[in-house]
Enzyme design. Sequence first.
Site: not given
Ligand code: GLA
Length: 393
Positions: A35, A130, A125, A174, A33
């Site tokens: 990272t 998105s 959540a 994401d 996370e």
């Molecule tokens: C969000 C961001 C991702 C990532 C996470 C944390 O989801 O969109 O790019 O940085 O936070 O790991």
Amino acid sequence: MNVTTLNKTFLDLFSVLPKQAFFAPGRINLIGEHTDYNGGHVFPCAITYGTYAVARKREDALVRLYSKNFPEKGIIEFSLHELDYNAEHAWANYPKGMIRYIIEAGFGIPAGFDCAIEGNIPNGAGLSSSASIELLIGVLVNGLFGLEIPRLQLIKIGKRVENEFIGVNSGIMDQFAVGMGKQDAGILLDCQTLEYQYAPIVMGNHKIIIMNTNKRRELADSKYNERRSECEEALKELQKELPIEALGQLSEQQFEGNKHLISNETIQKRAKHAVYENIRTLKALDELKAGNLEAFGQLMNQSHISLRDDYEVTGIELDSLVEAAWQQPGVLGARMTGAGFGGCAIAIVANSEVESFIANVGAAYQQKIGYRADFYVASIGDGAKEIEMEEVK
Ligand code: GLA
């Protein structure tokens, strides 16, 4: 949600039936996370909750969009020749940004389209609703007009929409998870090189439970951008002595031997999280491959503690859920997932304990926070794709 209702919505709105259907999932991150934008590794997977669309090409340049999740916004309409951000267009700015950057990437979109959308990702959540809509529109435009946009390019366009059109300085995790997800597999992604590998998620007698704080993610974007700049500052100071391009390149020893270069204590803690979380993510992959679910769970716990104490992105809601989860029988590990500041956590729970887990953690949370948490059993599904009309669920 099913094909009949989404098709019927389309028919009611546009007076014809749609021709094609598409789906893009949400995601959870198992570990790794904060990272991604530090050039480290992440280990997310796509989930079977997601966003569905049915659509049909038009003859003119008009795009007409309707979301059953935001009925109060009605049909949002714009032309392919007018693709600027418009606050009044609310959620439709994500599709608009995708269309704009797909065209800018050199893929001619010959006509507009009508589209009805419905998602079942719990709202706000932190499960990447998105990125889900971004990739949904990506595969939709691709499929309607046969553009053959390479998947990685679509993923990068999605990230560009987030960064430049919407203004959230997020990393690539994401969009990558939503674009590349595979049923029953996690994706170990090196965010510096974009090399990746799938790892089967074999949970044996356990399930992954998603726990939703139901806390609105206020301030999340500004705090997120703040963490990003703190890490950039740490990197700059380390670069005075070290020939590195990203915090994710550092081993524990290198970090410990050079952390004194970071003058500010808070910034040092942020960098520590980024370095150690990356190392934990690589270890987690090895443990999973070796079938050591318990060790995997321990790494999840350490990840949460680091996000709580060093990176400071959890907050009382996520901490309460995760700390209550740690106390339940049959729990191998629990941690927040995603950006933090509210949103969701995940836990690995023995099948036989799932019911009491949900009852006990739910009660502890309600008592402490004053409103309820929601729980879902996660199934790991495929990435964004065109689907048969009958598959719209
Ligand atoms: C969000 C961001 C991702 C990532 C996470 C944390 O989801 O969109 O790019 O940085 O936070 O790991």
